[in-house]
Design a protein around this motif. Structure first.
Motif, PDB file in Angstrom:
ATOM      1  N   PRO A 133       0.808  -1.223   0.000  1.00 66.39           N
ATOM      2  CA  PRO A 133       0.000   0.000   0.000  1.00 66.39           C
ATOM      3  C   PRO A 133       0.840   1.272   0.000  1.00 66.39           C
ATOM      4  O   PRO A 133       1.890   1.342   0.647  1.00 66.39           O
ATOM      5  N   VAL A 134       0.364   2.270  -0.740  1.00 66.91           N
ATOM      6  CA  VAL A 134       0.933   3.614  -0.693  1.00 66.91           C
ATOM      7  C   VAL A 134      -0.209   4.598  -0.486  1.00 66.91           C
ATOM      8  O   VAL A 134      -1.351   4.352  -0.891  1.00 66.91           O
ATOM      9  N   ASP A 135       0.104   5.710   0.149  1.00 69.73           N
ATOM     10  CA  ASP A 135      -0.932   6.687   0.481  1.00 69.73           C
ATOM     11  C   ASP A 135      -1.113   7.685  -0.662  1.00 69.73           C
ATOM     12  O   ASP A 135      -0.685   8.831  -0.595  1.00 69.73           O
ATOM     13  N   VAL A 136      -1.738   7.211  -1.717  1.00 69.19           N
ATOM     14  CA  VAL A 136      -2.142   8.063  -2.833  1.00 69.19           C
ATOM     15  C   VAL A 136      -3.665   8.056  -2.864  1.00 69.19           C
ATOM     16  O   VAL A 136      -4.280   6.991  -2.971  1.00 69.19           O
ATOM     17  N   ARG A 137      -4.267   9.235  -2.724  1.00 65.78           N
ATOM     18  CA  ARG A 137      -5.723   9.345  -2.609  1.00 65.78           C
ATOM     19  C   ARG A 137      -6.273  10.246  -3.712  1.00 65.78           C
ATOM     20  O   ARG A 137      -5.549  11.073  -4.263  1.00 65.78           O
ATOM     21  N   PRO A 138      -7.553  10.127  -4.020  1.00 62.87           N
ATOM     22  CA  PRO A 138      -8.151  11.040  -4.998  1.00 62.87           C
ATOM     23  C   PRO A 138      -8.460  12.404  -4.390  1.00 62.87           C
ATOM     24  O   PRO A 138      -8.865  12.499  -3.228  1.00 62.87           O
ATOM     25  N   ARG A 139      -8.238  13.445  -5.161  1.00 60.81           N
ATOM     26  CA  ARG A 139      -8.645  14.799  -4.788  1.00 60.81           C
ATOM     27  C   ARG A 139      -9.339  15.395  -6.001  1.00 60.81           C
ATOM     28  O   ARG A 139      -8.769  15.432  -7.088  1.00 60.81           O
ATOM     29  N   ARG A 140     -10.556  15.824  -5.812  1.00 62.70           N
ATOM     30  CA  ARG A 140     -11.369  16.232  -6.955  1.00 62.70           C
ATOM     31  C   ARG A 140     -11.121  17.687  -7.345  1.00 62.70           C
ATOM     32  O   ARG A 140     -10.909  18.559  -6.500  1.00 62.70           O
ATOM     33  N   GLY A 141     -11.175  17.935  -8.654  1.00 65.49           N
ATOM     34  CA  GLY A 141     -11.117  19.286  -9.186  1.00 65.49           C
ATOM     35  C   GLY A 141     -12.174  19.471 -10.252  1.00 65.49           C
ATOM     36  O   GLY A 141     -12.574  18.513 -10.923  1.00 65.49           O
ATOM     37  N   ASP A 142     -12.680  20.698 -10.415  1.00 67.55           N
ATOM     38  CA  ASP A 142     -13.730  20.996 -11.379  1.00 67.55           C
ATOM     39  C   ASP A 142     -13.322  22.158 -12.272  1.00 67.55           C
ATOM     40  O   ASP A 142     -12.578  23.057 -11.856  1.00 67.55           O
ATOM     41  N   VAL A 143     -13.838  22.143 -13.496  1.00 63.40           N
ATOM     42  CA  VAL A 143     -13.508  23.164 -14.488  1.00 63.40           C
ATOM     43  C   VAL A 143     -14.781  23.564 -15.230  1.00 63.40           C
ATOM     44  O   VAL A 143     -15.624  22.719 -15.553  1.00 63.40           O
ATOM     45  N   LEU A 144     -14.922  24.865 -15.499  1.00 59.88           N
ATOM     46  CA  LEU A 144     -15.987  25.388 -16.344  1.00 59.88           C
ATOM     47  C   LEU A 144     -15.431  25.661 -17.734  1.00 59.88           C
ATOM     48  O   LEU A 144     -14.272  26.081 -17.872  1.00 59.88           O
ATOM     49  N   VAL A 145     -16.252  25.454 -18.750  1.00 60.04           N
ATOM     50  CA  VAL A 145     -15.838  25.679 -20.141  1.00 60.04           C
ATOM     51  C   VAL A 145     -16.836  26.624 -20.801  1.00 60.04           C
ATOM     52  O   VAL A 145     -18.038  26.334 -20.862  1.00 60.04           O
ATOM     53  N   THR A 146     -16.361  27.753 -21.306  1.00 60.11           N
ATOM     54  CA  THR A 146     -17.254  28.709 -21.961  1.00 60.11           C
ATOM     55  C   THR A 146     -17.493  28.320 -23.411  1.00 60.11           C
ATOM     56  O   THR A 146     -16.799  27.475 -23.978  1.00 60.11           O
ATOM     57  N   THR A 147     -18.477  28.948 -24.010  1.00 58.39           N
ATOM     58  CA  THR A 147     -18.642  28.851 -25.452  1.00 58.39           C
ATOM     59  C   THR A 147     -17.432  29.513 -26.128  1.00 58.39           C
ATOM     60  O   THR A 147     -16.746  30.335 -25.522  1.00 58.39           O
ATOM     61  N   PRO A 148     -17.144  29.168 -27.384  1.00 60.99           N
ATOM     62  CA  PRO A 148     -15.996  29.782 -28.072  1.00 60.99           C
ATOM     63  C   PRO A 148     -16.133  31.296 -28.151  1.00 60.99           C
ATOM     64  O   PRO A 148     -17.214  31.832 -28.394  1.00 60.99           O
ATOM     65  N   LEU A 149     -15.013  31.975 -27.925  1.00 62.90           N
ATOM     66  CA  LEU A 149     -14.968  33.433 -27.888  1.00 62.90           C
ATOM     67  C   LEU A 149     -13.916  33.955 -28.861  1.00 62.90           C
ATOM     68  O   LEU A 149     -12.986  33.231 -29.238  1.00 62.90           O
ATOM     69  N   PRO A 150     -14.026  35.215 -29.243  1.00 62.91           N
ATOM     70  CA  PRO A 150     -12.885  35.862 -29.902  1.00 62.91           C
ATOM     71  C   PRO A 150     -11.708  35.865 -28.928  1.00 62.91           C
ATOM     72  O   PRO A 150     -11.890  35.673 -27.726  1.00 62.91           O
TER      73      PRO A 150
END
Length: 397
Positions: free
Chosen positions: A223-240
């Motif tokens: 065993p090794v102490d590697v755990r999940p950590r969650r991250g979130d991202v927002l994605v905009t519509t395409p822009l100039p």
């Protein structure tokens, strides 16, 4: 080392990078993944290749090594196959860190000074220079630092390019093949049992399972102490054209280094070649709970708007989240497992895995071959308290 049978357990970008290095070095290399290549953590990343968020120390040294390797490796792959540049979307756009408070300015200035001492290129931007570099960023800022060495790739594309280069060098790929357990002989890992009922035998096995590395290591008896950590991202519509560098708030570094279980957010804003703007970032330890949470998305959006008020009326077309491999001391785990001969680890990079993948793979190759490593690999060793769960407050399986 030529002819050594090596099995890479995980086909994300770290596994793909390791497979490429070992296949090119002459190993008989097999990549095994329980799903599809680059379909989990890698597919949910932003493609960051950063030095700007790392203070002096071993992780920064690994980032600097990786930063040197990325353009070299892309050039090498491009010589062997057309279209690699387009697939990876390599973009040495640079990064800009912006402080919006007096305290933030002091901390950012101090942080950048320490990085310069460690060889990081930094440029202090006054108000006019910042406006020229990022016309839409907030004018309510107290300091800004430009990091010309920061870059970006398309994560899934970059992983696919690395894996394809490994396959051209003779590696093989097995997908939808989950590892269930270990076969050992005289305290050495000699084979793994898989979901299709077969044994895969090899001389070495490299655990590159990302956030699942802790679970996989437990199945293998180390065993090794590697755990999940969650991250979130927002994605905009395409822009100039709106955002021209990777731009983030000065509190991002603190969020990256935090060990808190509750929600940590900071403003991180960057564009893609398709015109969409990626807006992050969050960190929260929720196990493998994959639900999108409104509080995290709202906090991300609010901080991003303080950094780029011009995004106020821009539609968000989707949001996504993923799991990152977290280690309590915030350092990757790279090298042989001292408890079980034949088992190696390459993971625990949290949100920096895309950028650090090629440097990690180079360390693995050199360690396996008994060569001097380009940087000191000792800080990433497996037998440290944070990894084995022996640190105070640590975890043990």
């Amino acid at each position: 080392m030529y002819g050594t049978r090596a099995v890479i357990l995980g086909a994300g970008i770290v596994g793909a990078a390791c497979a490429r290095e070992l296949a090119l070095a002459g190993c008989a290399t097999t990549v095994v993944d329980r799903g599809r290549p680059a379909a989990a953590t890698t597919a949910h990343g932003e493609g960051n290749i950063l030095v700007s968020d790392k203070g002096p120390g071993p992780e920064l040294e690994l980032a600097q090594l990786s930063g040197r390797l990325w353009p070299q490796i892309i050039a090498e792959m491009s010589e062997r196959a057309d279209g690699v540049g387009g697939l990876t979307e390599w973009d040495p756009k640079g990064g800009i860190v912006v402080a919006t408070t007096d305290d933030g300015a002091r901390e950012l200035t101090k942080f950048a000074a320490a990085q310069r001492e460690a060889g990081v290129r930094t440029e202090t931007l006054d108000a006019g220079a910042l406006a020229a570099a990022e016309p839409y960023v907030t004018r309510e800022h107290t300091a800004a630092i430009h990091y010309p060495e920061d870059a970006q790739v398309q994560p899934s594309g970059a992983a696919a390019a690395l894996l394809a280069d490994a396959l051209r060098a003779g590696a093989t790929l097995r997908t939808h093949c989950e590892v269930h357990g270990a076969v050992t002989r005289s305290d050495r890992l000699t084979a793994v049992r898989t979901s299709d009922g077969e044994l895969i035998e090899a001389d070495i096995f490299i655990n590159a399972a990302g956030p699942w590395a802790g679970e996989l290591a437990t199945r293998l008896g180390a065993p090794v102490d590697v755990r999940p950590r969650r991250g979130d991202v927002l994605v905009t519509t395409p822009l100039p054209p709106t955002v021209f560098h990777k731009v983030y708030g000065a509190d991002y570094v603190g969020a990256v280094g935090s060990s808190a279980e509750d929600l940590q957010t900071s403003a991180v804003v960057e564009s893609t070649r398709g015109g969409s703007v990626l807006i992050g970032s969050s960190r929260r330890r929720v196990g493998f709970d994959d639900r999108l949470r409104v509080d995290a998305l709202s906090a991300i959006a609010a901080k991003a708007l303080r950094l780029f008020p011009s995004l106020t009326d821009v539609p968000v077309m989707r949001a996504y989240g993923g799991f990152r491999p977290y280690v309590p001391d915030h350092l990757p785990v790279i090298g042989p497992d001292p408890r079980l001969a034949g088992l190696w680890h390459a993971g625990g990079h949290e949100g920096a895995g895309i950028g650090l993948s090629v440097g990690t793979a180079r360390l693995v190759r050199d360690l396996l071959m008994g060569r001097p490593t380009e940087i000191d690999a000792t800080p990433f060793r497996v037998d440290r308290p944070a990894v084995l769960g022996t640190a105070q407050g640590g975890w043990a399986a």
